[in-house]
Structure formats: C-alpha cells, structure tokens
Scaffold this motif. Structure first.
Motif, short mmCIF file in Angstrom:
data_model
loop_
_atom_site.label_atom_id
_atom_site.label_comp_id
_atom_site.label_asym_id
_atom_site.label_seq_id
_atom_site.Cartn_x
_atom_site.Cartn_y
_atom_site.Cartn_z
N ILE A 75 19.82 68.05 11.72
CA ILE A 75 20.61 68.44 10.55
C ILE A 75 21.46 69.64 10.93
O ILE A 75 21.01 70.53 11.66
CB ILE A 75 19.73 68.73 9.31
N ARG A 76 22.67 69.66 10.43
CA ARG A 76 23.62 70.73 10.70
C ARG A 76 24.10 71.27 9.35
O ARG A 76 24.83 70.59 8.64
CB ARG A 76 24.82 70.22 11.51
N GLY A 96 21.85 80.41 10.54
CA GLY A 96 22.14 79.27 11.38
C GLY A 96 21.09 78.98 12.42
O GLY A 96 20.70 77.84 12.62
N ALA A 97 20.61 80.00 13.09
CA ALA A 97 19.63 79.79 14.16
C ALA A 97 18.35 79.16 13.61
O ALA A 97 17.75 78.30 14.24
CB ALA A 97 19.33 81.11 14.86
N GLU A 98 17.96 79.58 12.43
CA GLU A 98 16.75 79.07 11.80
C GLU A 98 16.87 77.57 11.53
O GLU A 98 15.96 76.80 11.82
CB GLU A 98 16.52 79.84 10.50
N THR A 99 17.97 77.14 10.97
CA THR A 99 18.12 75.73 10.59
C THR A 99 18.63 74.86 11.73
O THR A 99 18.37 73.67 11.75
CB THR A 99 19.04 75.58 9.37
N GLY A 139 10.24 67.87 11.37
CA GLY A 139 10.98 69.12 11.29
C GLY A 139 11.69 69.30 9.96
O GLY A 139 11.62 70.38 9.36
N ILE A 140 12.33 68.25 9.47
CA ILE A 140 13.03 68.37 8.18
C ILE A 140 12.03 68.39 7.03
O ILE A 140 12.22 69.11 6.05
CB ILE A 140 14.11 67.28 7.99
N VAL A 141 10.93 67.65 7.15
CA VAL A 141 9.89 67.72 6.11
C VAL A 141 9.36 69.14 6.00
O VAL A 141 9.22 69.68 4.89
CB VAL A 141 8.76 66.70 6.40
N ASP A 142 9.07 69.77 7.12
CA ASP A 142 8.57 71.14 7.10
C ASP A 142 9.58 72.10 6.49
O ASP A 142 9.22 72.97 5.68
CB ASP A 142 8.21 71.61 8.51
N LEU A 143 10.85 71.94 6.84
CA LEU A 143 11.90 72.81 6.29
C LEU A 143 12.03 72.64 4.78
O LEU A 143 12.07 73.62 4.04
CB LEU A 143 13.24 72.55 6.97
N VAL A 144 12.08 71.38 4.33
CA VAL A 144 12.24 71.12 2.89
C VAL A 144 11.00 71.60 2.13
O VAL A 144 11.13 72.19 1.05
CB VAL A 144 12.53 69.63 2.63
N ALA A 145 9.82 71.37 2.67
CA ALA A 145 8.59 71.82 1.99
C ALA A 145 8.59 73.33 1.83
O ALA A 145 8.27 73.85 0.75
CB ALA A 145 7.36 71.36 2.77
N ALA A 146 8.97 74.06 2.87
CA ALA A 146 9.04 75.52 2.78
C ALA A 146 10.11 75.97 1.79
O ALA A 146 9.90 76.90 1.01
CB ALA A 146 9.31 76.12 4.17
N PHE A 147 11.25 75.29 1.80
CA PHE A 147 12.33 75.61 0.87
C PHE A 147 11.88 75.39 -0.58
O PHE A 147 12.13 76.21 -1.45
CB PHE A 147 13.56 74.76 1.19
N ARG A 148 11.19 74.28 -0.82
CA ARG A 148 10.70 73.99 -2.18
C ARG A 148 9.61 74.98 -2.59
O ARG A 148 9.55 75.37 -3.74
CB ARG A 148 10.22 72.55 -2.27
#
Length: 139
Positions: free
Chosen positions: A46-47, A55-58, A66-75
């Motif tokens: 994802i960009r 930017g470096a984080e995402t 990886g995207i599941v972990d990012l979205v879960a943390a964001f939620r």
C-alpha cells in the motif's frame, strides 16, 4: 500474467469483480479481518499519499497480515470509524486497475473523503495507492 508483468486475458478485471474487491477492501477497513489472503495478493503493498513524517511507517506495510495489523492498530486508536464506498468503482480491464472514491465517518459525525486506486493481479489486490482529504468531497 506475462513475464513482463502485463496482465493476460484471464486477468481481465470486470466491473462486478472491481465492485466486489472494493466491497471487501472496505469491509477490511471496517474491521472485518476474515481471510485477507482470499482478496489480497501475497506481495500486497500500500502506498499512502500522506505526509513524509508518517511515510516511513506506512511504506513498510507488506503482505495481507501487514495491512491487517496496520488497520487493526488504526481502528484501535480511532474506534467507531465507518468507511463507505462513495459511488461505483471504475474498472480498467487493460492494466487491471480499479478506482473509487470513499468516505469515512467519525463517531462525532465529521467526515473525510479519499480515493483509492487498486492494482489487481490474478483476481487479488496487489497494490493500493490511497489519498485521504481533509474533508468530505463537496456535493
């Protein structure tokens, strides 16, 4: 898929397939983490069109988990968000890309809009380019 990465005719992206992928992508952002490997390619990336400090984080997000972990943390950090597709996704079967506007509603009722462009390979999302605005698109 050819050796150069060009989609073959069997990779043709139909409007129905584009809509189904956006529905599943939106469900993921709404907290449905069921079976991401069914609609996300193993090498998923994802960009985000976000500011350089984040930017470096995402930019390091890779693969379905990886995207599941990012979205879960964001939620977890932003409980109560509701993402909605805004309109009908447009499908370009040639390169296997689909784009759609979306909006997110915050618990206090404020909204922001964005646009996602999905690259689809062999029926799964391989790359997403995502831009979020500071407000909901004007009607």
């Amino acid at each position: 898929m050819t050796a150069t990465g060009t989609p073959t005719p069997t990779d043709t992206l139909t409007p129905a397939a584009a809509t189904a992928l956006f529905d599943r992508w939106t469900a993921l952002w709404n907290g449905d983490f069921t079976d991401p490997e069914r609609f996300l390619a193993p090498g998923f990336r994802i960009r985000f069109g976000n500011d350089p400090e984040r930017g470096a984080e995402t930019d390091a997000v890779a693969g379905p988990q990886g995207i599941v972990d990012l979205v879960a943390a964001f939620r977890d950090a932003n409980p109560g968000l509701r993402f909605t597709v805004d309109g009908t996704p447009l499908a370009d079967p040639g390169p296997g890309r689909t784009a759609c506007a979306w909006y997110v509603t915050f618990p206090d009722g404020t909204q922001k809009s964005g646009i996602d462009l999905l690259e689809v390979v062999a029926g799964r999302i391989a790359t997403v380019w995502s831009v979020t605005g500071a407000r909901r698109f004007a009607d």
